[in-house]
Design a protein around this motif. Structure first.
Motif, mmCIF file in Angstrom:
data_model
loop_
_atom_site.group_PDB
_atom_site.id
_atom_site.type_symbol
_atom_site.label_atom_id
_atom_site.label_comp_id
_atom_site.label_asym_id
_atom_site.label_seq_id
_atom_site.Cartn_x
_atom_site.Cartn_y
_atom_site.Cartn_z
ATOM 1 N N VAL A 192 0.854 -1.187 0.166
ATOM 2 C CA VAL A 192 0.064 0.011 0.030
ATOM 3 C C VAL A 192 0.920 1.177 0.059
ATOM 4 O O VAL A 192 1.986 1.414 0.519
ATOM 5 C CB VAL A 192 -1.067 0.127 1.107
ATOM 6 N N ARG A 193 0.423 2.216 -0.685
ATOM 7 C CA ARG A 193 1.038 3.673 -0.646
ATOM 8 C C ARG A 193 -0.015 4.593 -0.163
ATOM 9 O O ARG A 193 -1.110 4.601 -0.375
ATOM 10 C CB ARG A 193 1.439 3.927 -2.001
ATOM 11 N N ILE A 194 0.693 5.652 0.502
ATOM 12 C CA ILE A 194 -0.227 6.486 1.343
ATOM 13 C C ILE A 194 -0.055 7.833 0.577
ATOM 14 O O ILE A 194 1.015 8.441 0.182
ATOM 15 C CB ILE A 194 0.291 6.874 2.592
ATOM 16 N N LEU A 195 -1.206 8.350 -0.042
ATOM 17 C CA LEU A 195 -1.380 9.607 -1.149
ATOM 18 C C LEU A 195 -1.964 10.735 -0.094
ATOM 19 O O LEU A 195 -2.888 10.539 0.544
ATOM 20 C CB LEU A 195 -1.936 9.793 -2.205
ATOM 21 N N PHE A 196 -1.335 11.926 -0.271
ATOM 22 C CA PHE A 196 -1.731 12.983 0.384
ATOM 23 C C PHE A 196 -2.943 13.627 -0.438
ATOM 24 O O PHE A 196 -3.361 13.151 -1.547
ATOM 25 C CB PHE A 196 -0.854 14.111 0.347
ATOM 26 N N ASP A 197 -3.774 14.491 0.130
ATOM 27 C CA ASP A 197 -5.046 15.058 -0.298
ATOM 28 C C ASP A 197 -4.749 15.916 -1.372
ATOM 29 O O ASP A 197 -5.493 15.693 -2.317
ATOM 30 C CB ASP A 197 -5.765 15.815 0.711
ATOM 31 N N ASP A 198 -3.619 16.614 -1.587
ATOM 32 C CA ASP A 198 -3.412 17.305 -2.788
ATOM 33 C C ASP A 198 -2.650 16.564 -3.755
ATOM 34 O O ASP A 198 -2.375 17.210 -5.012
ATOM 35 C CB ASP A 198 -2.415 18.677 -2.384
ATOM 36 N N GLU A 199 -2.633 15.240 -3.789
ATOM 37 C CA GLU A 199 -2.059 14.463 -4.655
ATOM 38 C C GLU A 199 -3.102 13.874 -5.576
ATOM 39 O O GLU A 199 -2.813 13.005 -6.564
ATOM 40 C CB GLU A 199 -1.147 13.407 -4.350
ATOM 41 N N VAL A 200 -4.367 13.846 -5.177
ATOM 42 C CA VAL A 200 -5.500 13.319 -5.809
ATOM 43 C C VAL A 200 -6.555 14.278 -5.950
ATOM 44 O O VAL A 200 -6.986 15.048 -5.328
ATOM 45 C CB VAL A 200 -6.036 12.031 -4.716
ATOM 46 N N LEU A 201 -7.017 14.075 -7.460
ATOM 47 C CA LEU A 201 -8.251 14.763 -7.794
ATOM 48 C C LEU A 201 -9.305 13.786 -7.637
ATOM 49 O O LEU A 201 -9.582 12.569 -8.391
ATOM 50 C CB LEU A 201 -8.247 15.122 -9.077
ATOM 51 N N ARG A 202 -10.378 13.967 -6.774
ATOM 52 C CA ARG A 202 -11.160 13.069 -6.200
ATOM 53 C C ARG A 202 -12.562 13.920 -6.665
ATOM 54 O O ARG A 202 -13.003 14.905 -6.151
ATOM 55 C CB ARG A 202 -11.296 12.762 -5.064
ATOM 56 N N GLU A 219 -16.505 21.460 -11.173
ATOM 57 C CA GLU A 219 -15.798 22.576 -11.385
ATOM 58 C C GLU A 219 -15.209 23.021 -9.945
ATOM 59 O O GLU A 219 -14.114 23.288 -9.871
ATOM 60 C CB GLU A 219 -16.780 23.589 -11.872
ATOM 61 N N MET A 220 -15.895 22.948 -8.798
ATOM 62 C CA MET A 220 -15.225 23.170 -7.769
ATOM 63 C C MET A 220 -14.128 22.325 -7.116
ATOM 64 O O MET A 220 -13.341 22.916 -6.630
ATOM 65 C CB MET A 220 -16.387 23.000 -6.665
ATOM 66 N N ARG A 221 -14.449 20.820 -7.626
ATOM 67 C CA ARG A 221 -13.170 20.267 -7.375
ATOM 68 C C ARG A 221 -11.968 20.478 -8.138
ATOM 69 O O ARG A 221 -10.850 20.723 -7.567
ATOM 70 C CB ARG A 221 -13.594 18.511 -7.518
ATOM 71 N N MET A 222 -12.151 20.932 -9.379
ATOM 72 C CA MET A 222 -10.833 21.183 -10.321
ATOM 73 C C MET A 222 -10.492 22.555 -9.786
ATOM 74 O O MET A 222 -9.267 22.836 -9.723
ATOM 75 C CB MET A 222 -11.398 21.197 -11.645
ATOM 76 N N ASN A 223 -11.286 23.531 -9.504
ATOM 77 C CA ASN A 223 -10.533 24.662 -9.286
ATOM 78 C C ASN A 223 -10.086 24.744 -7.891
ATOM 79 O O ASN A 223 -8.789 25.401 -7.652
ATOM 80 C CB ASN A 223 -11.728 25.683 -9.068
#
Length: 445
Positions: A169-179, A330-334
């Motif tokens: 398993v790898r841990i990804l930070f919140d700013d590394e993922v577009l969810r 749009e809000m997620r991408m921005n």
């Protein structure tokens, strides 16, 4: 991560301790096929897409949003307070979003897949890969089965990611993922529409299975052959084979049955009409359409649609269904793809919905014309309502007549003081009209 994959991983790395996805979650097709569900129907995102209503709803939403132009804009305010926006084609993110978010996938294909993941599984994920300049370079998608959100002891959002679905398993930070989540109740996990409504979708799957069985294996007419005399096992077998050969299958439906030797036919079970199969199908389509907030007529169920309201229902689809998805994206991408400096400079990402929100062009044009001729809207306000940039001099208000600026009549802008010059001009015009009418009458006499 699949059930068999987790077993394989545990065998290869016995000392590794990690959490996995809920084994009861229907997103694991291997587990669902092994154990099924309480209703006896395996409902997974894959099996749900075999229901035509689910396939139509997911395709309609994902393809509609994927077809909308996706641009990067910059908003500026002039010295006069006029706000304008222009496409930033030179922005590094523009080509990523507009053309190709990841190698091998166009923007349309990438967005179609991401929205389909959200609509089916409740979440879609993509890794945010930055270049040396700190700008977003590409957005490779992550299968929702291979990633799991959680909050650490400090309350920060993190992601457990299994790159190949089974390895370490790898841990990804919140700013590394577009969810892009569908609906969250706890701020971490999303509700999957398929999992939440698996009973409804399972009913549709069961109905489809019944229909296949009805046409493939059912002998018509349904019932039992009875005889007053006992038959030997060989006679029973021969009779059954002869009967099925003549009456089983869609090609033999409705053929005349002839009985001899005292045999009688007794009807048993329900007919298709008694089972109200067609009504069940219509109900299932409407029920599934409600899950995705899609008007039934958009997926082929025209029972409640009329020629008088079909256009209004099309507008409601845009406002009540697509607009919610657009704002979510749009809000997620921005928030995740633009830097703080970009946002401070007025840069933003938006989907162009002009083509979908236009509605009745004739009614809209009549409204603008009426508002323009009474001085309630100026040209720039109309252009802004149509997502068009203003032009110099478009702030003037006009009234019907010679279509001249209100200021030239001495009236001023709406709400300004009035010196009575307009009333005088109107009185003079009325007086001249009366005098002209009186002169005309005298000549006729």
């Amino acid at each position: 991560m699949g059930f068999l994959s987790s077993l394989s991983s545990a065998a290869s790395a016995p000392d590794e301790v990690r959490e996995t996805v809920d084994p009861k979650h229907p997103r694991d097709p291997v587990l669902a096929q092994m154990f099924g569900d309480p209703d006896g129907v395996s409902v997974t995102p894959q099996s749900a897409m075999r229901v035509t209503a689910v396939y139509a709803c997911v395709s309609l939403i994902s393809e509609t949003i994927a077809a909308l132009p996706l641009h990067v804009y910059k908003r500026t305010v002039s010295d006069k307070g006029v706000t304008t926006q222009a496409k930033m084609t030179e922005h590094p993110l523009y080509s990523v979003l507009h053309d190709m978010p990841v190698a091998g996938m166009t923007s349309f294909e990438w967005r179609e897949m991401q929205i389909s993941h959200t609509a089916l599984r409740g979440d879609s994920y993509a890794r945010i890969i930055l270049g040396r300049d700190g700008r977003v370079r590409e957005l490779p998608p992550i299968l929702p089965d291979h990633i799991q959100p959680f909050r650490n002891a400090a309350g920060q959002l993190r992601y457990r990611w299994w790159p190949d679905g089974m390895g370490p398993v790898r841990i990804l930070f919140d700013d590394e993922v577009l969810r892009i989540p569908h609906k969250m109740l706890d701020g971490v996990n999303s509700l999957s529409p398929i999992a939440t409504h698996r009973q409804t979708i399972g009913t549709a799957l069961s109905a489809g299975r019944f229909l296949r069985s009805f046409y493939q294996n059912s002998a018509q007419p349904k019932g039992a052959l009875t005889t007053p005399e006992a038959l030997s096992p060989d006679a029973v077998t021969a009779l059954r084979e002869s009967w099925n050969k003549r009456h089983q299958g869609p090609d033999n439906a409705g053929k005349i049955a002839i009985f001899d030797g005292g045999m009688k036919w007794e009807q048993i079970g329900m007919s298709m009409d008694d089972a109200q199969y067609l009504e069940l199908q219509k109900f299932s389509v409407g029920d599934i359409a409600r899950i995705f907030l899609v008007p039934p007529h958009k997926v082929g169920e025209m029972g409640a649609a009329t020629f008088s309201n079909i256009e209004q229902q099309a507008i409601e689809f845009v406002v009540d269904t697509i607009l919610r998805w657009v704002r979510r994206i749009e809000m997620r991408m921005n928030s995740y793809l633009l830097s703080a400096a970009d946002r401070a400079a007025g840069v933003f990402i938006a989907l162009d919905m002009k083509g979908l929100l236009r509605g009745d062009a004739a009614a809209r044009s009549a409204f603008y014309r009426a508002m323009f001729y009474i001085g309630a809207m100026n040209p720039n306000e109309i252009r802004k309502a149509e997502d068009m940039n203003p032009y110099e001099g478009g702030e003037e208000f006009y009234v019907q007549g010679a279509t001249v600026p209100i200021d030239s009549l001495g009236m001023g802008a709406p709400g300004a003081g009035n010196d009575g010059s307009v009333e005088e001009m109107i009185a003079q015009a009325v007086q001249k009209a009366l005098e002209a009418e009186q002169t005309r009458k005298m000549r006729n006499e």
